[in-house]
Design a protein around this motif. Sequence first.
Motif, PDB file in Angstrom:
ATOM      1  N   ALA A  13       8.512   2.272  -9.864  1.00  0.00           N
ATOM      2  CA  ALA A  13       8.597   1.667 -11.196  1.00  0.00           C
ATOM      3  C   ALA A  13       9.778   0.705 -11.297  1.00  0.00           C
ATOM      4  N   GLY A  14      10.845   1.013 -10.625  1.00  0.00           N
ATOM      5  CA  GLY A  14      12.024   0.162 -10.688  1.00  0.00           C
ATOM      6  C   GLY A  14      11.909  -1.146  -9.931  1.00  0.00           C
ATOM      7  N   VAL A  15      10.992  -1.211  -8.989  1.00  0.00           N
ATOM      8  CA  VAL A  15      10.841  -2.434  -8.192  1.00  0.00           C
ATOM      9  C   VAL A  15       9.486  -3.099  -8.400  1.00  0.00           C
ATOM     10  N   SER A  16       8.651  -2.531  -9.244  1.00  0.00           N
ATOM     11  CA  SER A  16       7.293  -3.030  -9.431  1.00  0.00           C
ATOM     12  C   SER A  16       7.256  -4.304 -10.264  1.00  0.00           C
ATOM     13  N   ALA A  17       6.469  -5.254  -9.816  1.00  0.00           N
ATOM     14  CA  ALA A  17       6.286  -6.493 -10.569  1.00  0.00           C
ATOM     15  C   ALA A  17       5.507  -6.248 -11.853  1.00  0.00           C
ATOM     16  N   LEU A  42      18.403  10.365   2.662  1.00  0.00           N
ATOM     17  CA  LEU A  42      17.868   9.696   3.850  1.00  0.00           C
ATOM     18  C   LEU A  42      18.931   9.420   4.892  1.00  0.00           C
ATOM     19  N   GLY A  43      20.178   9.304   4.457  1.00  0.00           N
ATOM     20  CA  GLY A  43      21.260   9.014   5.380  1.00  0.00           C
ATOM     21  C   GLY A  43      21.187   7.591   5.893  1.00  0.00           C
ATOM     22  N   ARG A  44      21.995   7.312   6.881  1.00  0.00           N
ATOM     23  CA  ARG A  44      22.035   5.966   7.464  1.00  0.00           C
ATOM     24  C   ARG A  44      20.935   5.841   8.520  1.00  0.00           C
ATOM     25  N   GLY A  45      20.754   4.650   8.989  1.00  0.00           N
ATOM     26  CA  GLY A  45      19.794   4.436  10.073  1.00  0.00           C
ATOM     27  C   GLY A  45      18.403   4.141   9.563  1.00  0.00           C
ATOM     28  N   LYS A  46      17.423   4.710  10.245  1.00  0.00           N
ATOM     29  CA  LYS A  46      16.024   4.379   9.960  1.00  0.00           C
ATOM     30  C   LYS A  46      15.619   4.760   8.540  1.00  0.00           C
ATOM     31  N   GLY A  47      16.077   5.889   8.048  1.00  0.00           N
ATOM     32  CA  GLY A  47      15.745   6.295   6.677  1.00  0.00           C
ATOM     33  C   GLY A  47      16.215   5.267   5.658  1.00  0.00           C
ATOM     34  N   GLN A  48      17.418   4.765   5.845  1.00  0.00           N
ATOM     35  CA  GLN A  48      17.961   3.739   4.949  1.00  0.00           C
ATOM     36  C   GLN A  48      17.143   2.453   5.045  1.00  0.00           C
ATOM     37  N   ARG A  49      16.746   2.092   6.261  1.00  0.00           N
ATOM     38  CA  ARG A  49      15.931   0.882   6.443  1.00  0.00           C
ATOM     39  C   ARG A  49      14.563   1.031   5.787  1.00  0.00           C
ATOM     40  N   VAL A  50      13.992   2.229   5.829  1.00  0.00           N
ATOM     41  CA  VAL A  50      12.704   2.470   5.167  1.00  0.00           C
ATOM     42  C   VAL A  50      12.857   2.308   3.656  1.00  0.00           C
ATOM     43  N   LEU A  51      13.942   2.818   3.094  1.00  0.00           N
ATOM     44  CA  LEU A  51      14.183   2.669   1.658  1.00  0.00           C
ATOM     45  C   LEU A  51      14.320   1.193   1.286  1.00  0.00           C
ATOM     46  N   GLU A  52      15.058   0.450   2.061  1.00  0.00           N
ATOM     47  CA  GLU A  52      15.223  -0.978   1.782  1.00  0.00           C
ATOM     48  C   GLU A  52      13.898  -1.734   1.925  1.00  0.00           C
ATOM     49  N   ALA A  53      13.115  -1.391   2.936  1.00  0.00           N
ATOM     50  CA  ALA A  53      11.803  -2.026   3.114  1.00  0.00           C
ATOM     51  C   ALA A  53      10.872  -1.661   1.957  1.00  0.00           C
ATOM     52  N   PHE A  54      10.947  -0.413   1.498  1.00  0.00           N
ATOM     53  CA  PHE A  54      10.149   0.046   0.365  1.00  0.00           C
ATOM     54  C   PHE A  54      10.469  -0.776  -0.886  1.00  0.00           C
ATOM     55  N   ALA A  56      11.394  -3.791  -1.060  1.00  0.00           N
ATOM     56  CA  ALA A  56      10.828  -5.135  -0.917  1.00  0.00           C
ATOM     57  C   ALA A  56       9.302  -5.113  -0.992  1.00  0.00           C
ATOM     58  N   GLU A  57       8.678  -4.078  -0.418  1.00  0.00           N
ATOM     59  CA  GLU A  57       7.212  -3.970  -0.373  1.00  0.00           C
ATOM     60  C   GLU A  57       6.802  -2.518  -0.622  1.00  0.00           C
ATOM     61  N   ARG A  60       3.374  -1.122   0.778  1.00  0.00           N
ATOM     62  CA  ARG A  60       3.315  -1.017   2.237  1.00  0.00           C
ATOM     63  C   ARG A  60       4.144   0.147   2.774  1.00  0.00           C
ATOM     64  N   TRP A  61       5.286   0.441   2.155  1.00  0.00           N
ATOM     65  CA  TRP A  61       6.236   1.414   2.694  1.00  0.00           C
ATOM     66  C   TRP A  61       6.249   2.749   1.969  1.00  0.00           C
ATOM     67  N   ARG A  62       5.401   2.930   0.960  1.00  0.00           N
ATOM     68  CA  ARG A  62       5.395   4.166   0.163  1.00  0.00           C
ATOM     69  C   ARG A  62       5.190   5.410   1.029  1.00  0.00           C
ATOM     70  N   ALA A  63       4.176   5.410   1.868  1.00  0.00           N
ATOM     71  CA  ALA A  63       3.885   6.590   2.694  1.00  0.00           C
ATOM     72  C   ALA A  63       5.047   6.905   3.629  1.00  0.00           C
ATOM     73  N   ASP A  64       5.663   5.856   4.202  1.00  0.00           N
ATOM     74  CA  ASP A  64       6.804   6.083   5.094  1.00  0.00           C
ATOM     75  C   ASP A  64       7.982   6.701   4.338  1.00  0.00           C
ATOM     76  N   LEU A  65       8.234   6.221   3.128  1.00  0.00           N
ATOM     77  CA  LEU A  65       9.333   6.781   2.334  1.00  0.00           C
ATOM     78  C   LEU A  65       9.039   8.232   1.966  1.00  0.00           C
TER      79      LEU A  65
END
Length: 123
Positions: A13-17, A42-54, A56-57, A60-65
Amino acid sequence: MSAVEVVVAALTAGVSAGVSDAVKGEIAGVWQSLRTGVAGYLGRGKGQRVLEAFEAEPDRWRADLEQRLAEAEFHDADLVEAARRIMAVVDPKGSALGKYQVQIVDGKGVQVGDGNTQHNTFS
């Protein structure tokens, strides 16, 4: 919905157009606190990158998050409550009907939510 699903819905909801600027303004502070708390899980590393990707998109990234949060054994009651407050603003009708109040204990093969697909194999 599970705790993870409610939190991810609120983050969406916070990032939705599709959410108006007025609603985004109303939820901004709570959303930022929620995001910070989730980042801590999530901590640093891949978890943080998934949150940042989520962010943006989200579609696409909901299931990964969701998977990352489940793997981190997310269970923070304060963050779930913050997510519910966000969803009460974003979806007042669904909130009033209890859509974001589901609790399942020791469930197996359970699915809650909208538009799901599930494949189970039990042994």
